[in-house]
Write a protein that holds these residues in place. Sequence first.
Motif, PDB file in Angstrom:
ATOM      1  N   PHE A 196       3.730  -4.436  -5.236  1.00 38.99           N
ATOM      2  CA  PHE A 196       3.812  -3.065  -4.729  1.00 38.99           C
ATOM      3  C   PHE A 196       2.987  -2.909  -3.451  1.00 38.99           C
ATOM      4  CE2 PHE A 196       5.145  -1.437  -9.038  1.00 38.99           C
ATOM      5  CZ  PHE A 196       6.364  -0.961  -8.600  1.00 38.99           C
ATOM      6  N   SER A 197       1.805  -3.498  -3.425  1.00 37.34           N
ATOM      7  CA  SER A 197       0.946  -3.401  -2.246  1.00 37.34           C
ATOM      8  C   SER A 197       1.569  -4.100  -1.044  1.00 37.34           C
ATOM      9  CB  SER A 197      -0.426  -3.999  -2.549  1.00 37.34           C
ATOM     10  OG  SER A 197      -1.048  -3.308  -3.613  1.00 37.34           O
ATOM     11  N   GLY A 198       2.155  -5.294  -1.290  1.00 36.18           N
ATOM     12  CA  GLY A 198       2.849  -5.978  -0.200  1.00 36.18           C
ATOM     13  C   GLY A 198       4.039  -5.183   0.307  1.00 36.18           C
ATOM     14  N   GLY A 199       4.772  -4.571  -0.632  1.00 35.91           N
ATOM     15  CA  GLY A 199       5.887  -3.715  -0.219  1.00 35.91           C
ATOM     16  C   GLY A 199       5.415  -2.500   0.562  1.00 35.91           C
ATOM     17  N   ILE A 228       5.329   8.877   0.982  1.00 35.09           N
ATOM     18  CA  ILE A 228       5.089   7.712   0.126  1.00 35.09           C
ATOM     19  C   ILE A 228       3.688   7.164   0.342  1.00 35.09           C
ATOM     20  CG2 ILE A 228       5.773   5.293  -0.226  1.00 35.09           C
ATOM     21  CD1 ILE A 228       8.643   6.130   0.080  1.00 35.09           C
ATOM     22  N   SER A 229       3.176   7.272   1.555  1.00 34.61           N
ATOM     23  CA  SER A 229       1.838   6.754   1.849  1.00 34.61           C
ATOM     24  C   SER A 229       0.762   7.457   1.036  1.00 34.61           C
ATOM     25  CB  SER A 229       1.541   6.897   3.341  1.00 34.61           C
ATOM     26  OG  SER A 229       1.610   8.248   3.731  1.00 34.61           O
ATOM     27  N   MET A 230       0.993   8.692   0.606  1.00 35.27           N
ATOM     28  CA  MET A 230       0.041   9.389  -0.245  1.00 35.27           C
ATOM     29  C   MET A 230       0.455   9.358  -1.716  1.00 35.27           C
ATOM     30  SD  MET A 230      -1.430  13.304   0.036  1.00 35.27           S
ATOM     31  CE  MET A 230      -2.322  12.913   1.542  1.00 35.27           C
ATOM     32  N   ALA A 231       1.758   9.374  -1.969  1.00 34.67           N
ATOM     33  CA  ALA A 231       2.234   9.401  -3.356  1.00 34.67           C
ATOM     34  C   ALA A 231       2.014   8.064  -4.063  1.00 34.67           C
ATOM     35  CB  ALA A 231       3.712   9.776  -3.385  1.00 34.67           C
ATOM     36  N   MET A 232       2.128   6.968  -3.343  1.00 43.58           N
ATOM     37  CA  MET A 232       1.988   5.657  -3.969  1.00 43.58           C
ATOM     38  C   MET A 232       0.587   5.419  -4.540  1.00 43.58           C
ATOM     39  SD  MET A 232       3.557   2.760  -4.670  1.00 43.58           S
ATOM     40  CE  MET A 232       4.942   2.530  -3.570  1.00 43.58           C
ATOM     41  N   PRO A 233      -0.497   5.616  -3.783  1.00 46.32           N
ATOM     42  CA  PRO A 233      -1.825   5.399  -4.388  1.00 46.32           C
ATOM     43  C   PRO A 233      -2.127   6.355  -5.538  1.00 46.32           C
ATOM     44  CG  PRO A 233      -1.975   5.436  -1.994  1.00 46.32           C
ATOM     45  CD  PRO A 233      -0.608   5.915  -2.355  1.00 46.32           C
ATOM     46  N   ALA A 242      -1.893  -0.532   1.775  1.00 46.17           N
ATOM     47  CA  ALA A 242      -1.651  -1.560   0.761  1.00 46.17           C
ATOM     48  C   ALA A 242      -2.892  -1.803  -0.091  1.00 46.17           C
ATOM     49  CB  ALA A 242      -1.214  -2.857   1.442  1.00 46.17           C
ATOM     50  N   VAL A 243      -4.057  -1.856   0.537  1.00 45.43           N
ATOM     51  CA  VAL A 243      -5.286  -2.143  -0.211  1.00 45.43           C
ATOM     52  C   VAL A 243      -5.667  -0.959  -1.099  1.00 45.43           C
ATOM     53  CG1 VAL A 243      -7.730  -2.730   0.029  1.00 45.43           C
ATOM     54  CG2 VAL A 243      -6.061  -3.702   1.602  1.00 45.43           C
ATOM     55  N   SER A 244      -5.381   0.267  -0.669  1.00 43.61           N
ATOM     56  CA  SER A 244      -5.719   1.430  -1.485  1.00 43.61           C
ATOM     57  C   SER A 244      -4.930   1.455  -2.789  1.00 43.61           C
ATOM     58  CB  SER A 244      -5.457   2.702  -0.690  1.00 43.61           C
ATOM     59  OG  SER A 244      -4.080   2.836  -0.375  1.00 43.61           O
ATOM     60  N   CYS A 245      -3.679   0.997  -2.768  1.00 38.51           N
ATOM     61  CA  CYS A 245      -2.902   0.916  -4.012  1.00 38.51           C
ATOM     62  C   CYS A 245      -3.560  -0.034  -4.995  1.00 38.51           C
ATOM     63  CB  CYS A 245      -1.475   0.456  -3.713  1.00 38.51           C
ATOM     64  SG  CYS A 245      -0.495   1.610  -2.731  1.00 38.51           S
ATOM     65  N   PHE A 281      -1.478  -7.120 -12.400  1.00 35.23           N
ATOM     66  CA  PHE A 281      -2.048  -7.447 -11.091  1.00 35.23           C
ATOM     67  C   PHE A 281      -0.978  -8.022 -10.165  1.00 35.23           C
ATOM     68  CE2 PHE A 281      -6.275  -7.498 -13.244  1.00 35.23           C
ATOM     69  CZ  PHE A 281      -6.892  -6.604 -12.398  1.00 35.23           C
ATOM     70  N   ILE A 282      -0.114  -8.860 -10.717  1.00 37.72           N
ATOM     71  CA  ILE A 282       0.976  -9.422  -9.901  1.00 37.72           C
ATOM     72  C   ILE A 282       1.934  -8.322  -9.452  1.00 37.72           C
ATOM     73  CG2 ILE A 282       2.920 -11.025  -9.915  1.00 37.72           C
ATOM     74  CD1 ILE A 282       1.375 -12.732 -11.911  1.00 37.72           C
ATOM     75  N   LEU A 283       2.292  -7.432 -10.409  1.00 39.35           N
ATOM     76  CA  LEU A 283       3.209  -6.344 -10.074  1.00 39.35           C
ATOM     77  C   LEU A 283       2.605  -5.402  -9.030  1.00 39.35           C
ATOM     78  CD1 LEU A 283       5.874  -4.877 -10.654  1.00 39.35           C
ATOM     79  CD2 LEU A 283       4.678  -3.625 -12.469  1.00 39.35           C
ATOM     80  N   VAL A 284       1.334  -5.053  -9.208  1.00 43.62           N
ATOM     81  CA  VAL A 284       0.678  -4.165  -8.252  1.00 43.62           C
ATOM     82  C   VAL A 284       0.524  -4.863  -6.898  1.00 43.62           C
ATOM     83  CG1 VAL A 284      -1.456  -2.898  -7.759  1.00 43.62           C
ATOM     84  CG2 VAL A 284      -0.486  -2.854 -10.050  1.00 43.62           C
TER      85      VAL A 284
END
Length: 503
Positions: free
Chosen positions: A110-113, A61-66, A378-381, A104-107
């Motif tokens: 996602f970043s916080g998650g 997930i750490s690579m698939a998410m961004p 989180a920041v990369s997403c 932006f709110i949704l992303v």
Amino acid sequence: MKKIHILILKSFIRPFIVTFFIVMFVLLMLFLFKYIDDLIGKGFEWYVILELLAYQSAVQISMAMPLSMLLSSIMTFGNLGESYELVAIKAAGVSLRKAMSPLFILVGLFSGGAFLFSDYILPVVNLKMGSLLYDVRIKQADFLIKPGIFNNTIPGYSIRAKGKSKDGKILYDLMIYDHKSSTTANNVLLAEEGFIYNSPDNNTMILKLKDGVRYEDSRARNARVYNPRQQFTRFYFEETEQKFDMSAFQMKRTDENLFKSHHAMLNLKQLRHYTDSNAIQMDSLRNTVLREIKSYYYYFNDYYKVKDSTIAIGNAITYNQNFTAAIPKEKRTTAISNAMNQVRYIKDVLNLKANEDEFYRNKDILYNVEFQRKFTLAVSCLLLFCIGAPLGAIIRKGGLGLPVVVAIIFFLIYHIISTVSEKSAKEGNIDTFWGMWMAIFILSPLAIFLTYKAATDSALFDIEQYRIKAEKTLNWIKARFGIGNKKATHPSKSLHDDYTLSS
């Protein structure tokens, strides 16, 4: 306004889900290709493979998410731009920034998650995954008989069968060599047929043999006792059983506590604790170095008395040529030998302490790298979304064609910079903070530039625009330097001028 936000959210969520599962599938296939040799032929149960893939899916997930964030954002705004929905939104008086505000709110969610996932769930998954993968890789391959080939996987035995049934349970024309007592073939068993099955606990393989004979050399057991009537023993049987210990072929789960101190299996609180403990050990090690070698730095003034008053002035000793001039000739050899021994000891101590210090320093680097990784995920997403969304609005192409190519190019740029800088940080060439945040700092100006271009409706990827600018530049160069302005002389006009002058 709400309808626009709902439209954009629906347009984003669907591609995000699709691209996320596609990326996860591709990454899982890469994992299987990498460890295919460790999985095939070992007789794993289906749930073991499924558990391994589940853990690997969580790790990826750490690579698939961004990557899915970048790809889905390009596809979303590419589709909206290709269908002129972005033009309609801007014509309604809604700016691109306001239209993107729910995303932006949704992303951000996602970043916080992703941050919470990397801090609380990912260390546990890495622990489970690491211990299971270790057990999978060290497990021996299953016992497998191939017709006409000796099998030596069971320790102490060599087994050959000329044929076997389709289900592999019945073996024909068996030959078994027992090497447990010695390396020579002093115990040989032949059988016409053998039925193979496992014990209820799967730790023992039982081979039921029929119509055979066992040849045994008694001298192997009692080599010191000579008995001419018991040199060679032959046993005939109609049915017997041969048991083999198969515990080495069973997968045994390793205690997970052995892997808990690994840097990839710690959360932020644990990383702080291990970092502080490691720093204390480093300080303690460096403080002990001086105490261990301090006693070996001294002069032998008391032992080697200086008799020559010309080289002694007051309490200070001056040496006209070298240090040995202060030592009597009959004691110089002993002094040099003692000095060399002290130097060797000091050198050995320093080398040993340097290796220990390097070990603790590498652990400290790995702890700091993993600490920063919790935040960079989180920041990369968020960063890749800020690159993909304006990029899709600029190229105005949807689907899985051009957006996929562009997304892969930008993700490769991000991944290469991140990998190279992280490797440099682990090697100690740069600080761990800069090593983990290098890709984000480099690509952030690009995200700001693309956002500005998308907000001003810039045709950044319009080839026709660049062609027109190139033609204007070429015409200006021709006009500036007078290239192509000279008029060609016509041949008929030159002949007419010559005739006029002659008249």
